[in-house]
Structure formats: C-alpha cells, structure tokens
Design a protein around this motif. Structure first.
Motif, PDB file in Angstrom:
ATOM      1  N   THR A   7      11.900 -16.349 -32.927  1.00  0.00           N
ATOM      2  CA  THR A   7      10.712 -16.235 -33.779  1.00  0.00           C
ATOM      3  C   THR A   7      10.587 -17.484 -34.631  1.00  0.00           C
ATOM      4  O   THR A   7      11.566 -18.183 -34.894  1.00  0.00           O
ATOM      5  N   GLU A   8       9.340 -17.745 -35.049  1.00  0.00           N
ATOM      6  CA  GLU A   8       9.084 -18.938 -35.858  1.00  0.00           C
ATOM      7  C   GLU A   8       7.881 -18.655 -36.757  1.00  0.00           C
ATOM      8  O   GLU A   8       6.826 -18.235 -36.283  1.00  0.00           O
ATOM      9  N   GLU A   9       8.033 -18.851 -38.043  1.00  0.00           N
ATOM     10  CA  GLU A   9       6.949 -18.613 -38.988  1.00  0.00           C
ATOM     11  C   GLU A   9       6.004 -19.810 -39.003  1.00  0.00           C
ATOM     12  O   GLU A   9       6.438 -20.964 -38.945  1.00  0.00           O
ATOM     13  N   GLY A  10       4.708 -19.527 -39.088  1.00  0.00           N
ATOM     14  CA  GLY A  10       3.725 -20.591 -39.138  1.00  0.00           C
ATOM     15  C   GLY A  10       2.557 -20.212 -40.016  1.00  0.00           C
ATOM     16  O   GLY A  10       2.489 -19.093 -40.562  1.00  0.00           O
ATOM     17  N   SER A  11       1.583 -21.117 -40.160  1.00  0.00           N
ATOM     18  CA  SER A  11       0.439 -20.881 -41.040  1.00  0.00           C
ATOM     19  C   SER A  11      -0.478 -19.774 -40.513  1.00  0.00           C
ATOM     20  O   SER A  11      -1.185 -19.117 -41.267  1.00  0.00           O
ATOM     21  N   LEU A  12      -0.467 -19.561 -39.178  1.00  0.00           N
ATOM     22  CA  LEU A  12      -1.324 -18.538 -38.573  1.00  0.00           C
ATOM     23  C   LEU A  12      -0.606 -17.212 -38.376  1.00  0.00           C
ATOM     24  O   LEU A  12      -1.198 -16.244 -37.912  1.00  0.00           O
ATOM     25  N   GLY A  13       0.656 -17.159 -38.721  1.00  0.00           N
ATOM     26  CA  GLY A  13       1.443 -15.944 -38.560  1.00  0.00           C
ATOM     27  C   GLY A  13       2.772 -16.245 -37.906  1.00  0.00           C
ATOM     28  O   GLY A  13       3.181 -17.406 -37.776  1.00  0.00           O
ATOM     29  N   THR A  14       3.441 -15.205 -37.459  1.00  0.00           N
ATOM     30  CA  THR A  14       4.745 -15.363 -36.821  1.00  0.00           C
ATOM     31  C   THR A  14       4.569 -15.650 -35.331  1.00  0.00           C
ATOM     32  O   THR A  14       3.812 -14.966 -34.640  1.00  0.00           O
ATOM     33  N   ARG A  15       5.288 -16.652 -34.855  1.00  0.00           N
ATOM     34  CA  ARG A  15       5.198 -17.043 -33.447  1.00  0.00           C
ATOM     35  C   ARG A  15       6.444 -16.539 -32.730  1.00  0.00           C
ATOM     36  O   ARG A  15       7.571 -16.908 -33.062  1.00  0.00           O
ATOM     37  N   TYR A  16       6.211 -15.654 -31.747  1.00  0.00           N
ATOM     38  CA  TYR A  16       7.320 -15.035 -31.018  1.00  0.00           C
ATOM     39  C   TYR A  16       7.446 -15.666 -29.630  1.00  0.00           C
ATOM     40  O   TYR A  16       6.452 -15.805 -28.910  1.00  0.00           O
ATOM     41  N   GLU A  17       8.649 -16.001 -29.256  1.00  0.00           N
ATOM     42  CA  GLU A  17       8.929 -16.464 -27.908  1.00  0.00           C
ATOM     43  C   GLU A  17       9.388 -15.259 -27.090  1.00  0.00           C
ATOM     44  O   GLU A  17      10.426 -14.655 -27.383  1.00  0.00           O
ATOM     45  N   VAL A  18       8.595 -14.897 -26.076  1.00  0.00           N
ATOM     46  CA  VAL A  18       8.888 -13.706 -25.269  1.00  0.00           C
ATOM     47  C   VAL A  18       9.261 -14.142 -23.861  1.00  0.00           C
ATOM     48  O   VAL A  18       8.498 -14.843 -23.189  1.00  0.00           O
TER      49      VAL A  18
END
Length: 666
Positions: free
Chosen positions: A521-532
């Motif tokens: 997971t990675e936090e960003g300005s548009l929300g949390t970015r999940y690597e699936v």
C-alpha cells in the motif's frame, strides 16, 4: 383413308373420320375404351376420352420402359377445337446451336430419337391413337425413370412440409434431408433438391406479392398503420431507383433512449442476390442481449451513402447521437461518422482487424511466433506504455518496419487497441463476441440469397423471436434469483437489484477475488494506492499480474488500473479485494448502474408489439389508453397558451407526486 402398317392417314373431315374409324378393325366406340385396360403398350386404334388421358397413358408406358417424354406439337381447326396431338421421347430432335465450334458446349439430351405417338379427335369425347413408333436409338433405364423431368413431382404432403419448415426458418437443405429420411432413402423420391427450391421460391413470391420495392412499401404502410411511431425513409436516385432504405419501429426508438449510449454499426450481413448490404444499429440491453436500434439496406458502401444512413438514423432518434459507436475498419464509414457524429467516440472492431493477421503473414517464416506475440501485446498490455514497448519489440525482432499494413493499423491504434479504449464505457461489448453476434442476429431467418421480398417477412419473425427471448429473461430475473456465494452484504446488494445475467458477471468477479492479494500500500494525494497481485491459473501454470487500485475512503471513490467498471460497468475482483479489506459493506449507488437493474420500469417495454399481430400485454394496453387520453387533452388545449401552460403545470405536479410515491428507483 390409307393404312400402311401402323400409320393411318385420316382425312381433314371430322365426319368422314368418324365413319372411317367405325369401319376400322378396332373395337367399336360403344365398347370398353382401350385406354382403360391393363395393356400398357401403345397401339394404333386405341381410344381415349381426352388428350390428357393419352398423355398419362404414354407417360405410364414410358416410365415402365425407362425413357422421358414431352408434348411435341398439337393442332387446332378453324373452330378452335384441338384435333391433333403428338407426344414424343424427350430425346427426339437435335439441338441447333450457333456456337457450333464452342470449346465449352452445353450438355443436351437430344439424340434424334424417333419414338413417338400421335392421336386425333374422331368425335367429341373420343380420341384415337393414329401413329405409333416404339423403337429408340438410345438406351432406356427403368431405374432412372423417376428422375426424368416429366416424372418429377412433389406430393401435397411434401409441399406442406417444405412450406412449414420455410416459415419456421429451417434451411431448404435440412428440409430436403428430412424428406429423404422419411421416405427411406433417395431411391423412393420422385424429385430432387432443386425441385424443392423451385417450389419454395414460387410459394415465397405468391406469399409476398410481386416486386421487391412494392413489398417493402406495403410492409412500411402496414407497420405505420399498426405501429404509432414507426419510422422509415427511402433514398432514390435520379431515375427513381431504390438506393437506400432505413426503418425502425417504435420499440427500437424507445429502446434507444435506454440503451443508445453505445451502438455497433455493421454492414457485413450481405443480401448477395441484390448486392445490397443489410446494415444494422445494435445495442445491448439490461440482460446483455443484443437489441436492434434500427436497420436498413444500402446500394453501395460509399461515404455519401453512409452519411445519408447516419443522418436518417439520427433524425429518427431525435438528434441524440450515441456516446460511442463500433464499426469495422472502413474508411468511408469513418469519414461519414466524423461528418454526422463529430463528438461520438469511434472504435474499430478488434476481431475484424486481428482476423486479417494470418493472411498478412501467410508466407512469413516466423508467422506463428509473430501472431502469438502480437496477440499477447494487444490483449495483455494493461497500459499504453506497455503496449508501445511490446509493439516496438515485435517490429524490431522480426524487422517489420516496411510492413505497410502493420504501420497503418499502428497509426490508428487509438481506435482498436484495448488499453487505449478501456477508460471509456462500451457496455461490455467485447469486440470479438460482438462481431460474431451481430452477424448472427438474423441467422435462421435470412441468408446470403434471401431476396428483399423475403427479408421484410423474415425480419418480423426474427424481431418477434428477439423480443420473446428478452421477455423470457425478464421473467427469469423477476421470478428467480441466483444464490449468493458468500455472506458479504456487498454481494447481496447486487443480487437484489441486477438482472440474473449481470449479477452472474459480478459474482464471477466476486468469487475470483480468492486469486487476488494486496501486496503493498502507498498513501497519496488522491487516496491509498493498493498493489494487488492476481494469480492467473491455466493448465496447471500460474501467471502473476499486478494491478493498482486507488481508494479514497471518505468518499468511497475507487479506481482500478484494469478499468473494468469504466469499460463494462461491472466492479472488478481487484476492487472487491480492496473494498473488503477496508470493511466496506455497501457499495455506493453510483457503482450500481441503472442500465443493468431488473427493478427499473423502462418505457420501451410498454410499446405495443405488432410483429405478425402479436397480442399486447396488459401493461402495453394500459400504456396505449393513457397515450390516447393524453393526445385528446393536447388537442383540446394546444390552441390556447394559457390553458396549455396550466395543463403542463398540472401534469408536472402529478409526475412529481408519482415519483415521490414510487418506492422503486426510476
């Protein structure tokens, strides 16, 4: 009278002939007629009631000997009464051809055979054989007699069977084969398949009337009388010859309001007999079924013709252009779309493009490897960058820089490569599936040799079948429910509102989340970015793929790099994985498309169906009654502005009240 052997010469006097024959060695007139006894061999002096009886007698004799016969000639007297007939072996005479030196002469049965009989009318009601020649200059065959042209005939039973099968859409070949089986083999048939075809062609002409244009006009007139809202337009050339024709019934027009966001336009279904392509505008309904949104016939496939067809269709649909349109790779069609639908997204059918690959590399030594890599690059590239890298690799590896066809489709890649198109909504129209489906929309009803006259009749049967299949799917979605595979409220939410077919699509994605796992997971300005990571398993092999899902928890906004929701309107397995990880129990309404719901009242389903006088449903009858009353109100108030405005305000207040009282989504 003179009698030389079997050849009797009669005088021109009817009365003299009667006297002469009564004095002849044959039986007197008051005795039993020779044509009624069991002797099949023709003899001079045999008497018959009429010329038809003579023909039947000679035909029966010829059948048992094994040769074909024909009516050679006949003569009438000044009073118009037939007095003389001659029947001969069909192999009589010799064909005279101007092309006597032709290197490709046509076959002929004529060999100069002299076998024949002649007969004269001696008194009213009595015919007498006057000449008999039995010798043939060719072989005869009893076993082949059943297929001589004079002996071929269809029984009434076979005729009825052919007609019923034709109406049911059963091909002529299948009908003929069934008759063969029913009669225990070909040897028991007195006809061939061509006789069946000729009979059906004749029946169709009688059933549909004379003239193709007249038949179409008659059909349009009938539909306009029966169907309020039926629309058609005919394009004529300078000589008033038919160029193009378009039509759409009111059900098509109303359905367009629901499912006209994405349409396919197809011209590959040809009516070859007239060289006029059948064109269709097709959409997808709430069950994922094809639904017709208008159709026509065009005399050519030029830009001008397509411009006329598109403008006519647009006018029919009250100038509401589709959001997206799918066609094959045709320059004239592309030009017309840019003229008529400048703001519509235009996509090429991927199937039409990729099916050309094998022929484009037919003689290449690395054909199999090239095709495999191109398919993989096109279908498996999840980003534009990935596609560009893969395409460049195959071009470099196999030195394909000079391949003009590949260069051409690469320049237009934004029109057909999936990764360029998946961020737009296409109603789940898979390019390969859709192309095949469009071509089978009318299968079983029309074929490559269907005439225009036949088409207008078969069109109604095809449409009736499609409407019935949609109705059956509605009944199934209304009365049945696919059990949930889990206890998650999210799955239950879709189960309650989606049609069965669309819920199954979601359920497939939902259950396949077991192959997905969040790996980072990675936090960003548009929300949390999940690597699936998704494990794709086939043939006991596992292939891993990585997808990125961005989730903004407060607004419950979620986007996946596969863009399945944007493309098909169905939540993907990767999104489901992230939502469950975040404890989301209920999906926001914006992710539940009205388009796929089974609990929505759609206006086109209340349109009266008039295909072959189909019975209306209670809903359709009530709808028609309301429309009649509304029309009467409009007639009464339309001339007065004040009364018109007050009536509109009253009707709008009623509409608002009904919307509030209706608990179901509208």
């Amino acid at each position: 009278m003179s009698d030389t052997g079997n050849h009797i010469v009669l005088s021109e006097s009817f009365e003299d002939n009667e006297k002469i024959l009564q004095e002849n060695e044959c039986s007197p007139l008051n005795n039993e007629l020779p044509g009624e006894h069991n002797d099949l061999v023709p003899k001079v002096g045999m008497k018959f009631k009429d010329e038809n009886e003579i023909y039947k007698f000679y035909k029966k004799y010829a059948y048992h000997v094994g040769f074909p016969i024909k009516k050679r000639n006949s003569k009438k007297c000044e009073d118009g009464v037939l007095r003389y007939v001659a029947y001969a072996c069909s192999r009589e005479g010799k064909r005279t051809s101007k092309a006597c030196t032709s290197l490709k002469p046509l076959p002929t049965i004529r060999v100069g055979c002299k076998a024949k009989i002649t007969a004269v009318l001696v008194v009213l009601g009595i015919w007498r054989i006057s000449t008999v020649h039995l010798e043939h200059n060719h072989e005869t065959s009893l076993s082949k007699a059943r297929l001589y042209r004079c002996n071929r005939q269809l029984s009434e039973h076979v005729k009825l069977q052919l007609e019923v099968n034709d109406i049911a859409g059963i091909s002529l070949q299948k009908s003929y084969n069934s008759v063969v089986v029913e009669n225990d083999g070909y040897e028991h048939l007195t006809f061939v398949e061509k006789n069946c075809k000729n009979y059906i062609d004749k029946v169709r002409k009688l059933r549909l009337g004379e003239g193709d244009v007249a038949a179409i006009q008659a059909y349009f007139s009938k539909m306009q009388a029966l169907c309020p809202g039926f629309y058609f337009s005919v394009d004529l050339d300078e000589e008033c010859q038919l160029k193009s024709v378009f039509w759409a019934d009111n059900r098509c027009r109303e359905a367009y309001k629901e499912f006209g966001d994405v349409v396919t336009f197809d011209t590959t279904y040809l009516i070859n007999r007239y060289d006029m392509p059948f064109v269709s505008f097709v959409g997808v309904n709430h069950h994922g079924q094809l639904i017709l949104l208008g159709c026509g016939l065009v005399s050519n496939e030029g830009t001008e013709t397509f411009v006329w067809m598109f403008r006519t269709w647009l006018q029919c649909m009250k100038d509401q252009a589709p959001v997206g349109i799918i066609t094959d790779q045709d320059k004239a069609m592309q030009n017309a779309i840019e003229i008529v639908f400048p703001n519509t997204k235009h996509r090429w059918c991927l199937w039409h493009i990729l099916k050309k690959l094998p022929e484009k590399f037919g003689n290449h030594s690395y054909k199999a490897s090239i095709l495999s890599i191109i398919y993989d690059v096109v279908y498996e590239s999840h980003s534009i960058e990935e596609f560009e890298q893969g395409w460049s690799l195959v071009i470099e590896k196999y030195t394909l820089h000079d391949n003009d066809w590949l260069s051409g489709i690469y320049r237009e890649r934004v029109r057909w490569v999936p990764c360029f198109l998946k961020t737009s909504f296409w109603a789940g129209m898979s390019t390969m599936q859709q192309s095949e489906s469009i071509n089978t929309f009318f299968d079983g009803y029309v074929h490559s040799k269907t005439s225009l006259k036949q088409f207008v009749e078969q069109y109604e049967r095809a449409m009736r079948c499609k409407v019935e299949k949609e109705f059956q799917a509605d009944v199934m979605s209304f009365s049945q429910m696919v059990p949930c595979a889990s206890r998650y409220p999210m799955e239950k939410q879709f189960q309650e509102v989606y049609t069965i077919s669309k819920f199954k699509e979601f359920q497939d994605e939902f259950t396949e989340k077991m192959y997905c796992e969040v790996v980072s997971t990675e936090e960003g300005s548009l929300g949390t970015r999940y690597e699936v990571r998704e494990d794709i398993i086939f043939d006991e092999r596992i292939k891993e793929k990585i997808f990125w899902v961005v989730f903004e928890k407060e607004k419950c906004d979620i986007v996946c790099s596969c863009h399945m929701f944007e493309f098909r309107g169905i939540i993907c397995k990767h999104v489901v994985t992230v939502l469950i990880r975040n404890g989301v129990r209920s999906i926001p309404e914006r992710y539940i498309l009205r388009r796929w719901r089974r609990d929505v009242s759609r206006s086109y389903m209340r349109v009266k169906i008039n295909y072959n006088g189909w019975i209306c449903t209670p809903n359709q009858l009530r709808y028609d009654k309301l429309c009649i009353v509304f029309a009467k109100i409009a007639d009464l108030v339309a001339d007065d502005e004040e009364r018109t405005q007050s009536t509109i305000e009253w009707m709008e207040s009623q509409l608002n009240a009904l919307n509030k009282s209706n608990a179901k989504p509208s």
